[in-house]
Scaffold this active site. Structure first.
Site, PDB file in Angstrom:
ATOM      1  N   ASN A   7      14.847   1.854   2.601  1.00 58.50           N
ATOM      2  CA  ASN A   7      13.675   2.711   2.813  1.00 58.50           C
ATOM      3  C   ASN A   7      13.178   2.411   4.221  1.00 58.50           C
ATOM      4  O   ASN A   7      12.604   1.347   4.477  1.00 58.50           O
ATOM      5  CB  ASN A   7      12.590   2.422   1.772  1.00 58.50           C
ATOM      6  CG  ASN A   7      11.360   3.283   1.975  1.00 58.50           C
ATOM      7  OD1 ASN A   7      10.925   3.536   3.099  1.00 58.50           O
ATOM      8  ND2 ASN A   7      10.753   3.735   0.891  1.00 58.50           N
ATOM      9  N   GLU A  34      12.609   7.792   2.480  1.00 57.72           N
ATOM     10  CA  GLU A  34      11.328   7.966   3.180  1.00 57.72           C
ATOM     11  C   GLU A  34      11.579   8.195   4.679  1.00 57.72           C
ATOM     12  O   GLU A  34      10.967   7.557   5.539  1.00 57.72           O
ATOM     13  CB  GLU A  34      10.399   6.777   2.942  1.00 57.72           C
ATOM     14  CG  GLU A  34       8.941   7.153   3.066  1.00 57.72           C
ATOM     15  CD  GLU A  34       7.972   6.059   2.639  1.00 57.72           C
ATOM     16  OE1 GLU A  34       6.761   6.275   2.830  1.00 57.72           O
ATOM     17  OE2 GLU A  34       8.411   5.007   2.125  1.00 57.72           O
ATOM     18  N   ASP A 146      14.803   3.437  -3.226  1.00 55.77           N
ATOM     19  CA  ASP A 146      13.479   2.922  -3.568  1.00 55.77           C
ATOM     20  C   ASP A 146      13.089   3.487  -4.928  1.00 55.77           C
ATOM     21  O   ASP A 146      12.705   4.645  -5.041  1.00 55.77           O
ATOM     22  CB  ASP A 146      12.482   3.340  -2.479  1.00 55.77           C
ATOM     23  CG  ASP A 146      11.077   2.817  -2.737  1.00 55.77           C
ATOM     24  OD1 ASP A 146      10.840   2.215  -3.806  1.00 55.77           O
ATOM     25  OD2 ASP A 146      10.203   3.040  -1.878  1.00 55.77           O
ATOM     26  N   ASN A 148      10.606   2.355  -6.809  1.00 54.92           N
ATOM     27  CA  ASN A 148       9.176   2.221  -7.061  1.00 54.92           C
ATOM     28  C   ASN A 148       8.875   1.737  -8.472  1.00 54.92           C
ATOM     29  O   ASN A 148       7.846   2.078  -9.069  1.00 54.92           O
ATOM     30  CB  ASN A 148       8.436   3.532  -6.754  1.00 54.92           C
ATOM     31  CG  ASN A 148       7.939   3.577  -5.318  1.00 54.92           C
ATOM     32  OD1 ASN A 148       7.441   2.588  -4.780  1.00 54.92           O
ATOM     33  ND2 ASN A 148       8.072   4.735  -4.679  1.00 54.92           N
ATOM     34  N   ASP A 217      13.662  -1.917  -4.507  1.00 53.09           N
ATOM     35  CA  ASP A 217      14.839  -1.230  -3.977  1.00 53.09           C
ATOM     36  C   ASP A 217      16.060  -1.757  -4.725  1.00 53.09           C
ATOM     37  O   ASP A 217      16.361  -2.956  -4.688  1.00 53.09           O
ATOM     38  CB  ASP A 217      14.978  -1.489  -2.481  1.00 53.09           C
ATOM     39  CG  ASP A 217      13.760  -1.008  -1.713  1.00 53.09           C
ATOM     40  OD1 ASP A 217      13.754   0.164  -1.309  1.00 53.09           O
ATOM     41  OD2 ASP A 217      12.815  -1.810  -1.542  1.00 53.09           O
ATOM     42  N   ASP A 246       8.368  -1.658   5.970  1.00 49.74           N
ATOM     43  CA  ASP A 246       7.837  -2.612   4.997  1.00 49.74           C
ATOM     44  C   ASP A 246       8.874  -2.947   3.918  1.00 49.74           C
ATOM     45  O   ASP A 246       8.621  -3.783   3.052  1.00 49.74           O
ATOM     46  CB  ASP A 246       6.529  -2.119   4.361  1.00 49.74           C
ATOM     47  CG  ASP A 246       6.579  -0.682   3.880  1.00 49.74           C
ATOM     48  OD1 ASP A 246       7.618  -0.016   4.063  1.00 49.74           O
ATOM     49  OD2 ASP A 246       5.561  -0.211   3.321  1.00 49.74           O
ATOM     50  N   HIS A 247      10.050  -2.328   3.990  1.00 50.10           N
ATOM     51  CA  HIS A 247      11.175  -2.643   3.117  1.00 50.10           C
ATOM     52  C   HIS A 247      12.268  -3.317   3.931  1.00 50.10           C
ATOM     53  O   HIS A 247      12.413  -3.071   5.134  1.00 50.10           O
ATOM     54  CB  HIS A 247      11.784  -1.372   2.511  1.00 50.10           C
ATOM     55  CG  HIS A 247      10.872  -0.615   1.596  1.00 50.10           C
ATOM     56  ND1 HIS A 247      11.076  -0.550   0.241  1.00 50.10           N
ATOM     57  CD2 HIS A 247       9.766   0.133   1.854  1.00 50.10           C
ATOM     58  CE1 HIS A 247      10.139   0.203  -0.306  1.00 50.10           C
ATOM     59  NE2 HIS A 247       9.334   0.628   0.644  1.00 50.10           N
TER      60      HIS A 247
END
Length: 257
Positions: A7, A34, A146, A148, A217, A246-247
């Site tokens: 991501n 993303e 991802d 989530n 992930d 941030d991943h």
């Protein structure tokens, strides 16, 4: 064969880091989520110059998914969109065949707040994903991206801090479990039953350096190729340095059948 999923949290902002990952690992395929670009703004030519063919499903500033494959492997039978997903314009699913493996790059909706319409839409998306997974499970396939969803409390730095929040509810976990039950294996957990394997850390309050992460992930491989799993790990260095996502990327290595 090396397969990566990441991501990138805005391809425009993170494109130099994507090229860094490609140069460092030379994955046979890179699944991205993303991407946050308009269809006409996807950096196709730049990736082709790096030796990769690209299939993207771009929806503008919020979502977007893509698959990049080394040119020598080809990129066949591209299909954008997930049958049965609640909002087809959000660009959260794309499939292609690379070197005989059906790859799906997925960006599951966040859900925002338990009980909200967006949470209901997330559950519907996961339902659709389980249906598609059952169709893909018969052959060599990988669904990665991802999710989530934290599959268990072991995938959360502090389960008590997430009580009542999305990502950890029984409803989300049950639906992700149905994807796996349809014939897929969680690559990281298969090889690392006890490690935390965090892939996401909040930008705020030094969460990365304090080890306060989530494992959201995942790389799910079908039973047909699960015996070929050789390694699965997180490149934490890509979460460091200038303008990180941030991943962190997740890398899966498959050996000979």
């Amino acid at each position: 064969m090396l397969l990566a999923t990441w991501n990138v949290n805005s391809l425009r902002a993170r494109f130099p880091r994507v090229l860094e990952l490609i140069e460092k690992h030379r994955p046979d395929a890179l699944l991205m989520q993303e991407t946050k670009v308009d269809p006409g703004a996807f950096p196709r030519l730049e990736l082709e110059a790096a030796g990769y063919l690209v299939a993207d499903h771009s929806g503008g500033r919020w979502a977007g998914v893509a698959i990049a494959a080394r040119a020598e492997h080809g990129l066949a039978d591209v299909s954008a969109g997930l049958p049965g997903e609640p909002d087809v314009v959000e660009a959260r699913w794309i499939e292609a065949t690379v070197a005989g493996i059906r790859l799906a790059s997925v960006y599951v909706p966040n859900g925002r707040e338990v009980g909200s319409p967006t949470f209901t839409a997330k559950l519907r998306f996961l339902d659709a994903m389980a249906e598609r997974a059952s169709a893909l499970a018969a052959g060599p396939a990988m669904i990665a991206g991802d999710m989530n969803v934290c599959p268990t409390d072991a995938d959360v730095y502090d389960p008590a801090a997430f009580v009542g929040s999305t990502h950890v509810t029984p409803e989300e976990r049950e639906r992700l479990g149905r994807v796996l039950a349809g014939g897929f294996v969680d690559s990281f957990r298969r090889l690392h039953p006890d490690g935390p394997g965090f892939t996401w850390w909040d930008y705020r309050q030094g969460h990365f350096h304090r080890g306060l992460g989530l494992r959201i992930d995942l790389a799910l491989v079908s039973a047909a190729i699960a015996p070929q799993l050789r390694s699965c790990g997180i490149d934490r260095d890509m979460r460091k340095g200038p303008k990180p996502s941030d991943h962190a990327p997740l890398l899966v290595e498959l050996g000979a059948a």
